[in-house]
Design an enzyme around this catalytic site. Structure first.
Site, PDB file in Angstrom:
ATOM      1  N   LYS A  33      69.924  12.611  40.098  1.00  0.00           N
ATOM      2  CA  LYS A  33      70.561  11.536  40.856  1.00  0.00           C
ATOM      3  C   LYS A  33      70.267  11.714  42.348  1.00  0.00           C
ATOM      4  CE  LYS A  33      74.941  14.015  41.388  1.00  0.00           C
ATOM      5  NZ  LYS A  33      76.406  13.974  41.232  1.00  0.00           N
ATOM      6  N   TYR A 252      73.652  19.698  75.540  1.00  0.00           N
ATOM      7  CA  TYR A 252      74.844  18.947  75.905  1.00  0.00           C
ATOM      8  C   TYR A 252      76.088  19.832  75.960  1.00  0.00           C
ATOM      9  CZ  TYR A 252      72.612  14.368  75.195  1.00  0.00           C
ATOM     10  OH  TYR A 252      71.819  13.245  75.299  1.00  0.00           O
TER      11      TYR A 252
END
Length: 364
Positions: A33, A252
Protein backbone atom coordinates in the site's frame (compact mmCIF):
# COMPACT_ATOMS: atom_id res chain seq x y z
CA UNK A 1 21.91 18.39 -9.07
CA UNK A 2 19.11 16.03 -8.13
CA UNK A 3 17.93 14.68 -4.82
CA UNK A 4 17.99 10.94 -5.45
CA UNK A 5 16.05 8.13 -3.82
CA UNK A 6 17.83 5.02 -5.02
CA UNK A 7 15.69 1.90 -4.66
CA UNK A 8 17.33 -1.52 -4.35
CA UNK A 9 14.67 -3.99 -5.46
CA UNK A 10 16.99 -6.94 -4.91
CA UNK A 11 17.16 -5.88 -1.24
CA UNK A 12 13.35 -5.90 -1.08
CA UNK A 13 13.40 -9.46 -2.44
CA UNK A 14 16.00 -10.37 0.16
CA UNK A 15 13.79 -8.97 2.93
CA UNK A 16 10.82 -10.92 1.55
CA UNK A 17 12.87 -14.11 1.78
CA UNK A 18 13.76 -13.14 5.35
CA UNK A 19 10.06 -12.75 6.12
CA UNK A 20 9.38 -16.17 4.59
CA UNK A 21 12.16 -17.67 6.70
CA UNK A 22 10.66 -16.24 9.88
CA UNK A 23 7.08 -17.09 8.90
CA UNK A 24 7.64 -20.82 8.62
CA UNK A 25 4.46 -22.41 7.29
CA UNK A 26 2.53 -19.13 7.20
CA UNK A 27 1.83 -17.51 3.83
CA UNK A 28 3.62 -14.17 3.48
CA UNK A 29 1.47 -11.37 2.03
CA UNK A 30 3.66 -8.37 1.07
CA UNK A 31 1.95 -5.12 1.99
CA UNK A 32 2.51 -2.71 -0.90
CA UNK A 33 0.00 0.00 0.00
CA UNK A 34 0.96 3.70 -0.23
CA UNK A 35 3.05 3.00 -3.33
CA UNK A 36 4.90 0.23 -1.48
CA UNK A 37 5.79 2.62 1.34
CA UNK A 38 7.26 5.02 -1.21
CA UNK A 39 9.30 2.39 -3.08
CA UNK A 40 7.04 1.91 -6.13
CA UNK A 41 4.15 -0.54 -5.83
CA UNK A 42 4.22 -1.77 -9.43
CA UNK A 43 7.97 -2.33 -9.38
CA UNK A 44 7.85 -4.06 -5.99
CA UNK A 45 5.03 -6.34 -7.14
CA UNK A 46 7.07 -7.23 -10.20
CA UNK A 47 10.15 -7.90 -8.07
CA UNK A 48 8.11 -10.10 -5.71
CA UNK A 49 6.28 -11.91 -8.47
CA UNK A 50 6.49 -15.19 -6.55
CA UNK A 51 4.23 -13.90 -3.76
CA UNK A 52 0.85 -15.62 -3.51
CA UNK A 53 -1.02 -12.34 -3.11
CA UNK A 54 -0.42 -8.70 -2.21
CA UNK A 55 -2.11 -6.30 0.21
CA UNK A 56 -3.08 -2.71 -0.58
CA UNK A 57 -5.22 -0.18 1.23
CA UNK A 58 -7.60 1.09 -1.45
CA UNK A 59 -9.42 -0.13 -4.55
CA UNK A 60 -7.61 2.55 -6.56
CA UNK A 61 -4.25 1.06 -5.60
CA UNK A 62 -5.45 -2.39 -6.64
CA UNK A 63 -6.63 -1.08 -10.01
CA UNK A 64 -3.25 0.48 -10.74
CA UNK A 65 -1.61 -2.88 -10.15
CA UNK A 66 -4.11 -4.67 -12.37
CA UNK A 67 -3.60 -2.10 -15.12
CA UNK A 68 0.15 -2.79 -14.88
CA UNK A 69 -0.39 -6.51 -15.37
CA UNK A 70 -0.06 -7.75 -11.79
CA UNK A 71 -2.03 -11.02 -11.69
CA UNK A 72 -2.02 -12.09 -8.02
CA UNK A 73 -5.11 -11.76 -5.84
CA UNK A 74 -5.11 -8.37 -4.13
CA UNK A 75 -6.19 -8.03 -0.52
CA UNK A 76 -7.85 -4.63 0.00
CA UNK A 77 -7.43 -3.62 3.61
CA UNK A 78 -9.45 -0.46 4.23
CA UNK A 79 -12.06 0.25 1.59
CA UNK A 80 -15.71 1.30 1.92
CA UNK A 81 -17.70 -1.45 0.22
CA UNK A 82 -20.80 -1.07 -1.93
CA UNK A 83 -22.53 -3.19 -4.55
CA UNK A 84 -20.38 -1.94 -7.44
CA UNK A 85 -17.10 -2.47 -5.61
CA UNK A 86 -18.09 -6.00 -4.59
CA UNK A 87 -18.88 -6.71 -8.24
CA UNK A 88 -15.51 -5.32 -9.32
CA UNK A 89 -13.84 -7.48 -6.66
CA UNK A 90 -15.44 -10.58 -8.16
CA UNK A 91 -14.31 -9.60 -11.66
CA UNK A 92 -10.76 -8.55 -10.76
CA UNK A 93 -9.92 -11.19 -8.13
CA UNK A 94 -9.75 -8.67 -5.31
CA UNK A 95 -10.13 -9.97 -1.76
CA UNK A 96 -12.26 -7.54 0.26
CA UNK A 97 -11.55 -6.97 3.93
CA UNK A 98 -15.00 -6.48 5.47
CA UNK A 99 -15.02 -4.54 8.71
CA UNK A 100 -18.64 -3.70 9.47
CA UNK A 101 -22.08 -5.30 9.63
CA UNK A 102 -23.46 -3.09 6.87
CA UNK A 103 -21.00 -4.58 4.35
CA UNK A 104 -22.04 -8.10 5.33
CA UNK A 105 -25.70 -7.21 4.79
CA UNK A 106 -24.89 -5.60 1.44
CA UNK A 107 -22.88 -8.59 0.27
CA UNK A 108 -25.84 -10.81 1.10
CA UNK A 109 -28.00 -8.78 -1.29
CA UNK A 110 -25.79 -8.48 -4.38
CA UNK A 111 -25.68 -10.96 -7.25
CA UNK A 112 -22.01 -11.37 -8.18
CA UNK A 113 -20.72 -12.77 -11.45
CA UNK A 114 -18.43 -15.17 -9.59
CA UNK A 115 -17.77 -16.16 -5.95
CA UNK A 116 -15.27 -14.18 -3.90
CA UNK A 117 -12.95 -14.83 -0.99
CA UNK A 118 -13.42 -12.39 1.87
CA UNK A 119 -11.54 -11.48 5.02
CA UNK A 120 -13.42 -10.37 8.09
CA UNK A 121 -11.65 -7.88 10.32
CA UNK A 122 -12.33 -8.17 14.03
CA UNK A 123 -11.66 -5.33 16.44
CA UNK A 124 -9.74 -6.91 19.31
CA UNK A 125 -8.75 -3.64 20.93
CA UNK A 126 -7.19 -1.27 18.41
CA UNK A 127 -10.61 0.39 17.89
CA UNK A 128 -9.96 1.64 14.39
CA UNK A 129 -11.74 -0.79 12.05
CA UNK A 130 -13.42 -4.15 12.54
CA UNK A 131 -16.60 -5.73 13.81
CA UNK A 132 -16.95 -5.78 17.58
CA UNK A 133 -15.46 -8.89 19.08
CA UNK A 134 -18.50 -9.60 21.25
CA UNK A 135 -20.67 -9.87 18.12
CA UNK A 136 -18.17 -11.76 16.01
CA UNK A 137 -19.75 -15.20 16.36
CA UNK A 138 -23.04 -14.17 14.77
CA UNK A 139 -21.44 -12.06 12.03
CA UNK A 140 -19.05 -14.81 11.03
CA UNK A 141 -21.93 -17.26 10.71
CA UNK A 142 -23.89 -14.72 8.62
CA UNK A 143 -20.94 -14.35 6.29
CA UNK A 144 -20.44 -18.09 5.94
CA UNK A 145 -24.07 -18.53 4.82
CA UNK A 146 -23.81 -16.04 1.94
CA UNK A 147 -23.89 -17.93 -1.38
CA UNK A 148 -21.34 -15.78 -3.23
CA UNK A 149 -18.73 -16.13 -0.47
CA UNK A 150 -16.27 -18.85 -1.37
CA UNK A 151 -14.08 -18.63 1.74
CA UNK A 152 -13.69 -16.55 4.89
CA UNK A 153 -10.45 -15.61 6.63
CA UNK A 154 -10.52 -13.97 10.05
CA UNK A 155 -8.08 -11.13 10.70
CA UNK A 156 -7.18 -8.57 13.31
CA UNK A 157 -4.51 -5.91 13.66
CA UNK A 158 -2.21 -5.34 16.62
CA UNK A 159 -1.88 -1.87 18.13
CA UNK A 160 1.33 -2.40 20.14
CA UNK A 161 3.33 -5.18 18.50
CA UNK A 162 6.40 -2.92 18.49
CA UNK A 163 6.12 -1.89 22.17
CA UNK A 164 8.43 -3.04 24.92
CA UNK A 165 5.56 -4.63 26.84
CA UNK A 166 3.56 -7.53 25.39
CA UNK A 167 0.62 -7.05 27.76
CA UNK A 168 -1.81 -5.40 25.32
CA UNK A 169 -0.51 -7.45 22.40
CA UNK A 170 -1.25 -10.64 24.29
CA UNK A 171 -4.65 -9.34 25.38
CA UNK A 172 -5.58 -8.76 21.74
CA UNK A 173 -4.18 -12.15 20.80
CA UNK A 174 -6.32 -13.85 23.45
CA UNK A 175 -9.51 -12.14 22.26
CA UNK A 176 -8.78 -13.29 18.72
CA UNK A 177 -7.94 -16.81 19.84
CA UNK A 178 -11.24 -17.09 21.69
CA UNK A 179 -13.11 -16.18 18.51
CA UNK A 180 -11.04 -18.55 16.38
CA UNK A 181 -11.80 -21.39 18.76
CA UNK A 182 -15.46 -21.17 17.78
CA UNK A 183 -14.58 -21.34 14.05
CA UNK A 184 -11.69 -23.81 13.72
CA UNK A 185 -12.25 -24.39 10.01
CA UNK A 186 -11.52 -20.75 9.06
CA UNK A 187 -8.06 -19.45 8.23
CA UNK A 188 -6.68 -16.44 10.09
CA UNK A 189 -4.18 -13.59 9.98
CA UNK A 190 -2.76 -11.39 12.73
CA UNK A 191 0.89 -10.51 12.31
CA UNK A 192 2.29 -7.30 10.87
CA UNK A 193 6.07 -6.84 10.59
CA UNK A 194 6.61 -6.32 14.32
CA UNK A 195 4.54 -9.35 15.34
CA UNK A 196 6.17 -11.47 12.65
CA UNK A 197 9.61 -10.56 13.96
CA UNK A 198 8.58 -10.90 17.57
CA UNK A 199 7.26 -14.43 17.91
CA UNK A 200 5.78 -17.35 15.98
CA UNK A 201 2.91 -17.19 18.47
CA UNK A 202 1.28 -14.47 16.37
CA UNK A 203 1.87 -15.88 12.88
CA UNK A 204 -1.36 -17.82 12.08
CA UNK A 205 -2.08 -18.85 8.46
CA UNK A 206 -1.14 -15.54 6.83
CA UNK A 207 1.36 -12.85 7.89
CA UNK A 208 1.29 -9.31 6.51
CA UNK A 209 4.78 -7.75 6.57
CA UNK A 210 5.07 -4.15 5.44
CA UNK A 211 7.85 -1.97 6.83
CA UNK A 212 10.33 -4.83 7.23
CA UNK A 213 10.23 -5.45 3.48
CA UNK A 214 11.61 -1.95 3.06
CA UNK A 215 14.55 -2.46 5.38
CA UNK A 216 13.34 -0.73 8.55
CA UNK A 217 13.15 -2.85 11.70
CA UNK A 218 10.03 -1.91 13.72
CA UNK A 219 11.63 -3.41 16.84
CA UNK A 220 14.85 -1.39 16.58
CA UNK A 221 14.22 0.41 19.87
CA UNK A 222 14.16 -2.98 21.58
CA UNK A 223 17.64 -3.84 20.33
CA UNK A 224 16.39 -6.14 17.57
CA UNK A 225 18.64 -7.49 14.86
CA UNK A 226 16.17 -8.41 12.16
CA UNK A 227 18.89 -8.91 9.52
CA UNK A 228 17.17 -6.72 6.95
CA UNK A 229 18.75 -5.25 3.84
CA UNK A 230 18.65 -1.51 3.14
CA UNK A 231 16.22 -0.76 0.31
CA UNK A 232 16.31 3.03 -0.09
CA UNK A 233 19.25 5.41 -0.17
CA UNK A 234 18.33 9.10 -0.09
CA UNK A 235 21.09 11.47 -1.19
CA UNK A 236 21.37 15.18 -1.94
CA UNK A 237 24.19 17.46 -3.14
CA UNK A 238 26.43 19.68 -1.06
CA UNK A 239 25.65 23.23 -2.21
CA UNK A 240 28.16 25.19 -0.16
CA UNK A 241 31.06 24.74 2.24
CA UNK A 242 31.86 27.71 4.48
CA UNK A 243 33.85 28.52 7.59
CA UNK A 244 32.23 30.19 10.59
CA UNK A 245 33.79 31.40 13.85
CA UNK A 246 33.25 30.09 17.34
CA UNK A 247 30.00 31.52 18.76
CA UNK A 248 28.35 32.06 15.37
CA UNK A 249 25.16 30.29 14.36
CA UNK A 250 23.91 28.48 11.27
CA UNK A 251 20.35 28.40 9.93
CA UNK A 252 17.02 29.84 11.02
CA UNK A 253 16.27 30.87 14.59
CA UNK A 254 19.89 30.48 15.72
CA UNK A 255 19.08 27.10 17.26
CA UNK A 256 22.75 26.02 17.15
CA UNK A 257 25.97 27.91 17.94
CA UNK A 258 29.44 26.80 16.97
CA UNK A 259 31.49 25.76 19.98
CA UNK A 260 34.68 26.22 17.93
CA UNK A 261 35.71 27.58 14.57
CA UNK A 262 33.73 25.30 12.28
CA UNK A 263 33.27 24.15 8.71
CA UNK A 264 29.63 23.99 7.63
CA UNK A 265 28.36 22.08 4.57
CA UNK A 266 24.96 23.18 3.27
CA UNK A 267 23.08 20.27 1.68
CA UNK A 268 20.27 20.74 -0.85
CA UNK A 269 17.38 18.99 0.85
CA UNK A 270 14.73 20.21 3.29
CA UNK A 271 11.31 19.58 4.67
CA UNK A 272 9.69 20.30 1.29
CA UNK A 273 11.47 17.18 0.09
CA UNK A 274 10.37 15.04 3.03
CA UNK A 275 13.36 15.45 5.31
CA UNK A 276 11.91 15.77 8.83
CA UNK A 277 11.41 19.39 9.90
CA UNK A 278 12.04 18.55 13.55
CA UNK A 279 15.29 16.63 13.10
CA UNK A 280 17.47 17.59 16.04
CA UNK A 281 21.03 18.82 16.21
CA UNK A 282 23.26 15.79 15.88
CA UNK A 283 21.07 13.84 13.44
CA UNK A 284 23.55 11.76 11.41
CA UNK A 285 24.38 12.67 7.81
CA UNK A 286 27.00 10.77 5.79
CA UNK A 287 29.35 12.55 3.36
CA UNK A 288 32.25 10.80 1.67
CA UNK A 289 31.82 7.76 3.88
CA UNK A 290 31.97 9.60 7.21
CA UNK A 291 29.14 10.51 9.59
CA UNK A 292 28.64 14.16 10.52
CA UNK A 293 26.02 15.92 12.66
CA UNK A 294 23.14 18.02 11.38
CA UNK A 295 23.25 21.48 12.97
CA UNK A 296 20.65 24.23 13.08
CA UNK A 297 17.03 24.19 12.02
CA UNK A 298 15.95 22.23 8.94
CA UNK A 299 14.64 24.68 6.35
CA UNK A 300 12.42 24.15 3.34
CA UNK A 301 15.22 23.48 0.86
CA UNK A 302 18.44 23.05 2.85
CA UNK A 303 20.10 21.63 5.93
CA UNK A 304 23.42 22.51 7.54
CA UNK A 305 25.96 19.87 8.51
CA UNK A 306 29.02 20.36 10.72
CA UNK A 307 31.91 18.83 8.77
CA UNK A 308 34.70 20.39 10.84
CA UNK A 309 36.15 16.97 11.57
CA UNK A 310 36.43 15.94 7.93
CA UNK A 311 39.79 14.26 7.28
CA UNK A 312 41.98 15.96 4.72
CA UNK A 313 41.74 12.96 2.39
CA UNK A 314 37.97 13.32 2.31
CA UNK A 315 38.06 17.04 1.54
CA UNK A 316 34.36 17.92 1.15
CA UNK A 317 33.61 19.98 -1.91
CA UNK A 318 30.53 21.47 -3.55
CA UNK A 319 28.81 18.69 -5.49
CA UNK A 320 29.64 15.91 -3.04
CA UNK A 321 26.70 13.63 -2.29
CA UNK A 322 25.31 13.52 1.25
CA UNK A 323 23.41 10.44 2.37
CA UNK A 324 20.40 11.31 4.49
CA UNK A 325 19.50 7.67 5.03
CA UNK A 326 20.66 4.42 3.51
CA UNK A 327 23.38 1.89 4.29
CA UNK A 328 25.49 4.41 6.24
CA UNK A 329 22.66 6.24 8.03
CA UNK A 330 19.89 4.08 9.46
CA UNK A 331 16.50 5.54 8.56
CA UNK A 332 15.24 4.66 12.05
CA UNK A 333 17.89 6.91 13.60
CA UNK A 334 16.75 9.82 11.45
CA UNK A 335 13.11 9.11 12.27
CA UNK A 336 13.81 8.95 15.99
CA UNK A 337 15.66 12.26 15.86
CA UNK A 338 12.75 13.84 13.99
CA UNK A 339 10.10 12.52 16.40
CA UNK A 340 8.55 10.39 13.68
CA UNK A 341 8.80 6.89 12.22
CA UNK A 342 10.47 5.37 9.16
CA UNK A 343 7.04 4.76 7.60
CA UNK A 344 6.45 8.50 7.37
CA UNK A 345 9.90 9.27 6.00
CA UNK A 346 9.58 6.69 3.23
CA UNK A 347 6.10 7.82 2.21
CA UNK A 348 6.57 11.59 2.49
CA UNK A 349 9.30 12.31 -0.04
CA UNK A 350 8.43 15.31 -2.19
CA UNK A 351 8.11 15.90 -5.90
CA UNK A 352 11.65 17.18 -6.26
CA UNK A 353 13.01 13.75 -5.35
CA UNK A 354 14.04 11.62 -8.34
CA UNK A 355 13.48 7.88 -7.91
CA UNK A 356 15.97 5.58 -9.61
CA UNK A 357 16.87 1.92 -9.53
CA UNK A 358 20.04 1.56 -7.47
CA UNK A 359 21.72 -0.40 -10.28
CA UNK A 360 21.13 2.38 -12.83
CA UNK A 361 23.46 4.94 -11.24
CA UNK A 362 26.90 4.82 -9.65
CA UNK A 363 27.32 5.06 -5.90
CA UNK A 364 28.29 8.42 -4.40
Amino acid sequence: MHILARIDFSAIVQNFYRAQELAGDSVVIPVIKANAYGHGAIQVAQALNGAALFAVARMSEAQQLRDAGVQQPLLILSETWHAESFQLASEQNYVPVIHDEHSISLLDQVALSSPIDVWLKIDTGMHRLGIYSDGAYDQINRLKRIDCVRSVCLMTHFATADASSCDFLDAQYQVFQDIQRDHPSLSSSMANSAALLRSQTYHADFVRPGIMLYGADPLFKLGSDAQLACTMQLTAPVLSVRRIHKGESAGYNRSWYAGRDSLIATVGIGYADGYPRHAKNGTPVAINGKIYPLVGTVSMDMICVDVTDAPLEADIKVGARAELWGKQVNVNDVALSGDTIAYELFTSLGRRVTYVDLDSVSSP
